[in-house]
Design a protein around this motif. Structure first.
Motif, PDB file in Angstrom:
ATOM      1  N   ILE A 217       0.825  -1.208   0.000  1.00 56.49           N
ATOM      2  CA  ILE A 217       0.000   0.000   0.000  1.00 56.49           C
ATOM      3  C   ILE A 217       0.860   1.259   0.000  1.00 56.49           C
ATOM      4  N   SER A 218       1.939   1.237   0.758  1.00 49.34           N
ATOM      5  CA  SER A 218       2.797   2.421   0.864  1.00 49.34           C
ATOM      6  C   SER A 218       3.389   2.800  -0.479  1.00 49.34           C
ATOM      7  N   TYR A 219       3.846   1.829  -1.245  1.00 50.40           N
ATOM      8  CA  TYR A 219       4.431   2.110  -2.552  1.00 50.40           C
ATOM      9  C   TYR A 219       3.389   2.702  -3.495  1.00 50.40           C
ATOM     10  N   VAL A 220       2.199   2.126  -3.504  1.00 50.20           N
ATOM     11  CA  VAL A 220       1.141   2.643  -4.374  1.00 50.20           C
ATOM     12  C   VAL A 220       0.755   4.058  -3.964  1.00 50.20           C
ATOM     13  N   ALA A 221       0.629   4.302  -2.665  1.00 50.27           N
ATOM     14  CA  ALA A 221       0.227   5.620  -2.183  1.00 50.27           C
ATOM     15  C   ALA A 221       1.230   6.695  -2.604  1.00 50.27           C
ATOM     16  N   ILE A 222       2.513   6.396  -2.517  1.00 47.74           N
ATOM     17  CA  ILE A 222       3.534   7.380  -2.886  1.00 47.74           C
ATOM     18  C   ILE A 222       3.501   7.649  -4.387  1.00 47.74           C
TER      19      ILE A 222
END
Length: 272
Positions: free
Chosen positions: A148-153
């Motif tokens: 999720i963190s990678y997609v959010a960034i």
């Protein structure tokens, strides 16, 4: 041609050789008949036939593929909203905490994440009776948490680059914010969604640490099987399996790249 130009070409060539010679050699040796991975005898598809008869490896690959697909879709769905909030909602109360929670999986070692989730699932199993055992669902939760963190960034950076006049024009014409997001914003950030999907899928397929902590009997993923076998010695079947994955990933990247190019052309056409 200037000396700097020669230097750039040489540096670029060395970089590509460093990256792709191991991959090319792996593909070549996947067609080697010898049981010794690094000793060439003659061309053969023996190890591809052996791979098709390896039930353990096929089952692990299929499990990893299912988890990777589920992880990619869930991460894009949740990460898109998270990135949109980071880019457009301003500094609301709790913004710092929210940002820290989104970015935490990027800086916390996977070992710590794996132990934390394992302890959480064990305690939930004691008090709630769920999950009854670790398996595909617990692995999926861990992978989604990581991706999720990678997609959010990725989505956050893309949303910040958008021209707000397009969304404002849709609002002036009477569209609701919800409708604007799906009709205007979402198509404009489609490239970021594709990139996030591919990255999430790759991270899930490749993950070893989280899978080791969150897997249970009958839920051994492909990286776990490969790691356990490689410790006992290299197996030519691994070369065949890696070649198949490289082929699938190459096709996927080419298709995604074509989609992103077409989307960029449409975006430029709309902006003119």
């Amino acid at each position: 041609m200037k000396p700097n130009r020669y230097l750039q070409i040489v540096a670029l060539g060395i970089g590509f050789l460093f990256l792709y010679i191991p991959i090319v050699s792996l593909v070549v040796y996947s067609f080697n008949e010898s049981q010794l991975v690094t000793v060439w005898t003659k061309f053969s598809v023996r190890w591809y036939q052996a791979l098709l008869e390896d039930d353990e490896l096929i089952a692990a690959a299929w499990l990893s593929l299912r988890i990777g697909l589920l992880t990619a879709f869930a991460s894009v769905f949740i990460g898109t909203w998270a990135g949109f909030v980071l880019a457009r909602m301003g500094r609301f109360r709790g913004f710092t905490l929210y940002t820290g929670m989104i970015n935490a999986p990027l800086v916390i070692p996977e070992v710590i994440q794996g132990i934390s989730l394992l302890l959480l699932f064990v305690e939930m199993g004691k008090w709630l009776g769920w999950p009854a055992e670790r398996g595909i669902f617990t692995i999926w939760i861990g992978h989604v948490m990581l991706c999720i963190s990678y997609v959010a960034i990725i989505v956050q950076s893309r949303v910040r680059d958008l021209n707000p006049s397009l969304e404002e024009a849709a609002l002036d014409l009477g569209a609701t914010p919800f409708r604007v997001f799906f009709a205007v914003t979402l198509p404009l950030i489609s490239q970021a969604l594709v990139a996030g999907w591919l990255l999430s899928f790759t991270l899930s397929i490749d993950d070893l640490v989280l899978s080791a902590f969150l897997s249970g009997p009958g839920s051994t993923t492909l990286p776990l099987v490969v790691f356990s076998r490689v410790r006992l010695g290299l197996n030519p079947e691994m070369n065949a399996l890696a070649t198949l994955f490289i082929s699938v990933v190459t096709v996927g990247v080419v298709v995604a790249n074509r989609f992103m190019q077409n989307a960029e052309r449409r975006r430029l056409a709309m902006a003119m």
